[in-house]
Design a protein around this motif. Structure first.
Motif, PDB file in Angstrom:
ATOM      1  N   UNK A   1     111.646 -41.774  46.454  1.00  0.00           N
ATOM      2  CA  UNK A   1     110.976 -41.550  45.168  1.00  0.00           C
ATOM      3  C   UNK A   1     111.150 -42.773  44.268  1.00  0.00           C
ATOM      4  N   UNK A   2     110.211 -43.001  43.332  1.00  0.00           N
ATOM      5  CA  UNK A   2     110.366 -44.121  42.395  1.00  0.00           C
ATOM      6  C   UNK A   2     111.566 -43.894  41.484  1.00  0.00           C
ATOM      7  N   UNK A   3     112.261 -44.962  41.157  1.00  0.00           N
ATOM      8  CA  UNK A   3     113.454 -44.850  40.331  1.00  0.00           C
ATOM      9  C   UNK A   3     113.610 -46.102  39.477  1.00  0.00           C
ATOM     10  N   UNK A   4     114.462 -45.991  38.478  1.00  0.00           N
ATOM     11  CA  UNK A   4     114.808 -47.120  37.618  1.00  0.00           C
ATOM     12  C   UNK A   4     116.317 -47.304  37.664  1.00  0.00           C
TER      13      UNK A   4
ATOM     14  N   UNK B   1     132.541 -53.792  29.536  1.00  0.00           N
ATOM     15  CA  UNK B   1     132.517 -52.623  30.418  1.00  0.00           C
ATOM     16  C   UNK B   1     131.070 -52.329  30.777  1.00  0.00           C
ATOM     17  N   UNK B   2     130.854 -51.942  32.031  1.00  0.00           N
ATOM     18  CA  UNK B   2     129.508 -51.683  32.518  1.00  0.00           C
ATOM     19  C   UNK B   2     129.276 -50.192  32.737  1.00  0.00           C
ATOM     20  N   UNK B   3     128.063 -49.762  32.429  1.00  0.00           N
ATOM     21  CA  UNK B   3     127.589 -48.434  32.792  1.00  0.00           C
ATOM     22  C   UNK B   3     126.402 -48.622  33.730  1.00  0.00           C
ATOM     23  N   UNK B   4     126.485 -48.020  34.919  1.00  0.00           N
ATOM     24  CA  UNK B   4     125.461 -48.187  35.947  1.00  0.00           C
ATOM     25  C   UNK B   4     124.894 -46.829  36.314  1.00  0.00           C
ATOM     26  N   UNK B   5     123.561 -46.713  36.340  1.00  0.00           N
ATOM     27  CA  UNK B   5     122.953 -45.464  36.775  1.00  0.00           C
ATOM     28  C   UNK B   5     121.561 -45.726  37.334  1.00  0.00           C
ATOM     29  N   UNK B   6     121.025 -44.690  37.983  1.00  0.00           N
ATOM     30  CA  UNK B   6     119.690 -44.769  38.571  1.00  0.00           C
ATOM     31  C   UNK B   6     118.950 -43.477  38.271  1.00  0.00           C
ATOM     32  N   UNK B   7     117.832 -43.587  37.557  1.00  0.00           N
ATOM     33  CA  UNK B   7     117.011 -42.425  37.209  1.00  0.00           C
ATOM     34  C   UNK B   7     115.884 -42.296  38.225  1.00  0.00           C
ATOM     35  N   UNK B   8     115.781 -41.097  38.827  1.00  0.00           N
ATOM     36  CA  UNK B   8     114.723 -40.828  39.787  1.00  0.00           C
ATOM     37  C   UNK B   8     114.114 -39.457  39.558  1.00  0.00           C
ATOM     38  N   UNK B   9     113.454 -38.943  40.583  1.00  0.00           N
ATOM     39  CA  UNK B   9     112.782 -37.652  40.503  1.00  0.00           C
ATOM     40  C   UNK B   9     113.279 -36.766  41.628  1.00  0.00           C
ATOM     41  N   UNK B  10     113.572 -35.502  41.301  1.00  0.00           N
ATOM     42  CA  UNK B  10     114.010 -34.530  42.304  1.00  0.00           C
ATOM     43  C   UNK B  10     113.453 -33.167  41.947  1.00  0.00           C
ATOM     44  N   UNK B  11     112.618 -32.613  42.801  1.00  0.00           N
ATOM     45  CA  UNK B  11     112.069 -31.287  42.555  1.00  0.00           C
ATOM     46  C   UNK B  11     111.293 -31.168  41.262  1.00  0.00           C
ATOM     47  N   UNK B  12     110.599 -32.230  40.863  1.00  0.00           N
ATOM     48  CA  UNK B  12     109.820 -32.201  39.638  1.00  0.00           C
ATOM     49  C   UNK B  12     110.614 -32.438  38.372  1.00  0.00           C
ATOM     50  N   UNK B  13     111.905 -32.741  38.499  1.00  0.00           N
ATOM     51  CA  UNK B  13     112.759 -33.012  37.338  1.00  0.00           C
ATOM     52  C   UNK B  13     113.338 -34.417  37.460  1.00  0.00           C
ATOM     53  N   UNK B  14     113.771 -34.966  36.343  1.00  0.00           N
ATOM     54  CA  UNK B  14     114.480 -36.241  36.383  1.00  0.00           C
ATOM     55  C   UNK B  14     115.894 -36.022  36.902  1.00  0.00           C
ATOM     56  N   UNK B  15     116.361 -36.939  37.729  1.00  0.00           N
ATOM     57  CA  UNK B  15     117.738 -36.894  38.193  1.00  0.00           C
ATOM     58  C   UNK B  15     118.392 -38.227  37.877  1.00  0.00           C
TER      59      UNK B  15
END
Length: 212
Positions: free
Chosen positions: A85-88, A105-119
């Motif tokens: 799925x597309x992600x940022x 300090x670093x904060x690392x995350x990846x936003x994607x799509x799962x079951x029609x919701x953002x994950x």
């Protein structure tokens, strides 16, 4: 590549403020979104929570601090998640002060799509995952978590809803100040707020990569 926010919001995406559409829309191949600003507050004054936050800090998620006026930068890149799925992928750099000394300090995350919701997959390695319901209000974006799970030893462990932290993110555009406003609050039932960061920043898309 399609923006995960556009996928989830559908027609409501066009209700976002034009400057927020730039932030949440797809990032062109070979480009990176970069922003910088200041967080008014970061962390929590509840020091008894800090040992837990220290565990998350090792994976670049949250930090055991309570600081004000923290300079920060953010960089966003379009990626393809492991599920296709597309992600940022986002990296936020916080210029913290610890015992009178500056540290990053670093904060690392990846936003994607799962079951029609953002994950949101948080950390490197991933320490937690949160599912979000997304809505647009008065041109701003509001995300509220519907489920949170820890990732331990490669296993996803759901946190029961009755005790699960609730994460609320709001992003707005301040026309008067010409800046984007962001607020994230993490609260636990009965206990209340255990983590937050709130601030303002400016952001733009840059073509081509450059060394960090």
């Amino acid at each position: 590549m399609t923006s995960p926010y556009r996928v989830v919001l559908g027609a409501a995406f066009d209700e976002l403020h034009p400057r927020l559409r730039t932030y949440f829309d797809a990032i062109p191949d070979g480009a990176v979104g970069r922003g910088s600003g200041v967080f008014e507050t970061v962390g929590t004054p509840r020091r008894w929570v800090w040992p837990v936050l220290a565990w998350f800090a090792r994976a670049h998620v949250m930090f055991p601090v309570w600081e004000r006026d923290v300079p920060f930068t953010v960089s966003n890149r379009a990626v393809m998640a492991a599920d296709g799925a597309p992600a940022v992928a986002a990296t936020r750099s916080f210029d913290l002060t610890a015992l009178g000394r500056r540290r990053t300090a670093l904060m690392v995350d990846e936003i994607g799509v799962s079951g029609g919701a953002l994950i949101d997959r948080l950390g490197d390695p991933v320490r937690a995952e949160a599912l979000f319901r997304a809505t647009v209000r008065d041109g701003g974006l509001r995300l509220r978590s519907t489920a949170v799970r820890l990732v331990v030893g490669g296993r996803r462990v759901p946190i029961p809803r009755l005790v699960a932290p609730v994460v609320v993110l709001t992003e707005r555009w301040d026309d008067a100040g010409g800046r984007q406003e962001v607020s994230i609050v993490v609260a636990v039932p009965v206990i209340g707020r255990i983590y937050q960061y709130t601030g303002r920043f400016r952001y733009g898309i840059e073509k081509g990569e450059r060394s960090e």
